[in-house]
Write an enzyme that holds these catalytic residues in place. Structure first.
Site, PDB file in Angstrom:
ATOM      1  N   GLY A   1       1.217  -1.252   0.333  1.00  0.00           N
ATOM      2  CA  GLY A   1       0.077  -0.203  -0.557  1.00  0.00           C
ATOM      3  C   GLY A   1       1.140   1.174  -0.232  1.00  0.00           C
ATOM      4  O   GLY A   1       1.985   1.144   0.415  1.00  0.00           O
TER       5      GLY A   1
ATOM      6  N   GLN B   1       3.887  10.019   1.107  1.00  0.00           N
ATOM      7  CA  GLN B   1       4.325   9.118   1.240  1.00  0.00           C
ATOM      8  C   GLN B   1       5.708   9.711   0.134  1.00  0.00           C
ATOM      9  O   GLN B   1       6.500   8.956   0.071  1.00  0.00           O
ATOM     10  CB  GLN B   1       4.679   8.092   1.869  1.00  0.00           C
TER      11      GLN B   1
ATOM     12  N   CYS C   1       6.050  -0.194   7.578  1.00  0.00           N
ATOM     13  CA  CYS C   1       5.877   1.295   6.834  1.00  0.00           C
ATOM     14  C   CYS C   1       7.190   1.543   5.697  1.00  0.00           C
ATOM     15  O   CYS C   1       7.615   1.124   6.751  1.00  0.00           O
ATOM     16  CB  CYS C   1       5.623   1.871   7.702  1.00  0.00           C
ATOM     17  N   LEU C   2       6.674   1.675   4.872  1.00  0.00           N
ATOM     18  CA  LEU C   2       7.842   1.931   3.700  1.00  0.00           C
ATOM     19  C   LEU C   2       8.689   3.304   4.399  1.00  0.00           C
ATOM     20  O   LEU C   2       9.498   3.830   4.437  1.00  0.00           O
ATOM     21  CB  LEU C   2       7.301   2.115   2.495  1.00  0.00           C
TER      22      LEU C   2
ATOM     23  N   HIS D   1      -4.431   1.588   7.178  1.00  0.00           N
ATOM     24  CA  HIS D   1      -3.126   2.108   7.824  1.00  0.00           C
ATOM     25  C   HIS D   1      -3.086   3.293   6.712  1.00  0.00           C
ATOM     26  O   HIS D   1      -2.391   4.230   7.366  1.00  0.00           O
ATOM     27  CB  HIS D   1      -1.972   0.874   7.617  1.00  0.00           C
ATOM     28  N   GLU D   2      -3.259   2.881   5.561  1.00  0.00           N
ATOM     29  CA  GLU D   2      -3.304   3.989   4.230  1.00  0.00           C
ATOM     30  C   GLU D   2      -3.690   5.082   4.857  1.00  0.00           C
ATOM     31  O   GLU D   2      -3.839   6.566   4.419  1.00  0.00           O
ATOM     32  CB  GLU D   2      -3.597   2.983   3.274  1.00  0.00           C
TER      33      GLU D   2
ATOM     34  N   HIS E   1      -2.501   7.341   6.890  1.00  0.00           N
ATOM     35  CA  HIS E   1      -1.144   8.477   6.449  1.00  0.00           C
ATOM     36  C   HIS E   1      -1.935   9.335   6.172  1.00  0.00           C
ATOM     37  O   HIS E   1      -1.720  10.001   6.518  1.00  0.00           O
ATOM     38  CB  HIS E   1      -0.582   7.677   4.971  1.00  0.00           C
TER      39      HIS E   1
HETATM   40  O1  GNR Z   1       3.666  -2.813   2.625  1.00  0.00           O
HETATM   41  C1  GNR Z   1       3.045  -3.042   3.566  1.00  0.00           C
HETATM   42  N1  GNR Z   1       3.046  -3.321   3.947  1.00  0.00           N
HETATM   43  C2  GNR Z   1       2.519  -3.791   5.182  1.00  0.00           C
HETATM   44  C3  GNR Z   1       1.996  -4.818   6.104  1.00  0.00           C
HETATM   45  C4  GNR Z   1       0.978  -4.278   7.585  1.00  0.00           C
HETATM   46  C5  GNR Z   1       0.223  -4.211   7.575  1.00  0.00           C
HETATM   47  C6  GNR Z   1       0.400  -2.094   6.254  1.00  0.00           C
HETATM   48  C7  GNR Z   1       1.384  -2.846   5.476  1.00  0.00           C
HETATM   49  S1  GNR Z   1       1.316  -0.832   4.301  1.00  0.00           S
HETATM   50  C8  GNR Z   1       3.075  -1.417   3.940  1.00  0.00           C
HETATM   51  C9  GNR Z   1       2.810  -0.653   3.228  1.00  0.00           C
HETATM   52  C10 GNR Z   1       3.227   1.212   3.497  1.00  0.00           C
HETATM   53  O2  GNR Z   1       4.181   1.846   4.650  1.00  0.00           O
HETATM   54  N2  GNR Z   1       2.448   1.585   3.588  1.00  0.00           N
HETATM   55  O3  GNR Z   1       1.553   2.977   3.784  1.00  0.00           O
HETATM   56 NI    NI Z   2       3.044   3.248   6.123  1.00  0.00          NI
END
Ligand code: GNR
Ligand code: NI
Length: 176
Positions: free
Chosen positions: A46, A51, A99-100, A141-142, A145
């Site tokens: 995601g 980001q 999270c990236l 999660h997204e 952000h």
């Molecule tokens: O790549 C991602 N893996 C992930 C694993 C578990 C819960 C959420 C994520 S999102 C993350 C990519 C990211 O930072 N998205 O904002």
């Molecule tokens: Ni993230």
């Protein structure tokens, strides 16, 4: 299409509240293409526009398995513009998140197991989708952000402060 650099903690732009998109036009579609390319390259499941330093309420997700039977890629990109969670389950599930923007750190986060999300799709049409499993976690999660919230904000203060300290240190080292 172009690969974009991903903002890392402690970049303050990750704390911005992103702006709603007024219309899903070609500019927004190009942004989504850049986000998807950047996400696949990372690789991640995601990515929120902030980001890659764009403060708009745009998310891309692909939780499909990376490899099919004959190693060919199976892609299932989902594009969410101005997404809103309109329903959450009482049931909670816990996933190990990463999270990236916070590389090499993973921790368990508890969130509603199922969500219903309302959004504009790539064509600008309003849609609703029910999600569970890793997709439900990723959507939450997204969407966090978009409001400047990171998964570490769901951890204990002790754990969060430890991560923030490590990333502040790394950022300082990069300046030396
Ligand atoms: O790549 C991602 N893996 C992930 C694993 C578990 C819960 C959420 C994520 S999102 C993350 C990519 C990211 O930072 N998205 O904002
Ligand atoms: Ni993230």
């Amino acid at each position: 299409m172009s690969l974009q650099p991903i903002l890392l903690l402690p970049d303050n732009r990750l704390r911005l509240i992103s702006d709603p998109v007024r219309a899903v036009d070609d500019g927004v579609r190009t942004l989504m293409d850049d986000m998807l390319e950047t996400m696949y390259d990372a690789p991640g499941i995601g990515l929120a526009a902030i980001q890659i330093a764009v403060s708009k309420r745009v998310v891309v997700i692909d939780v499909a398995k990376r490899e099919g039977e004959e190693q060919e890629e199976v892609k299932n990109p989902i594009y969410l513009v101005n997404p809103e969670i309109v329903r959450v389950s009482d049931e909670i599930s816990t996933y190990e998140e990463g999270c990236l923007s916070i590389p090499d750190y993973y921790a368990e986060v508890a969130r509603p197991a199922k969500v219903r999300v309302r959004y504009l799709d790539r064509a600008g049409t309003m849609q609703e989708m029910d999600a569970d499993g890793v997709l439900a976690t990723c959507i939450q999660h997204e969407l966090d952000h978009l409001d400047g919230v990171l998964f570490i904000d769901h951890l204990s203060r002790l754990k969060r402060d430890r991560v923030l300290k490590r990333f502040n240190k790394d950022a300082k080292r990069r300046l030396d």
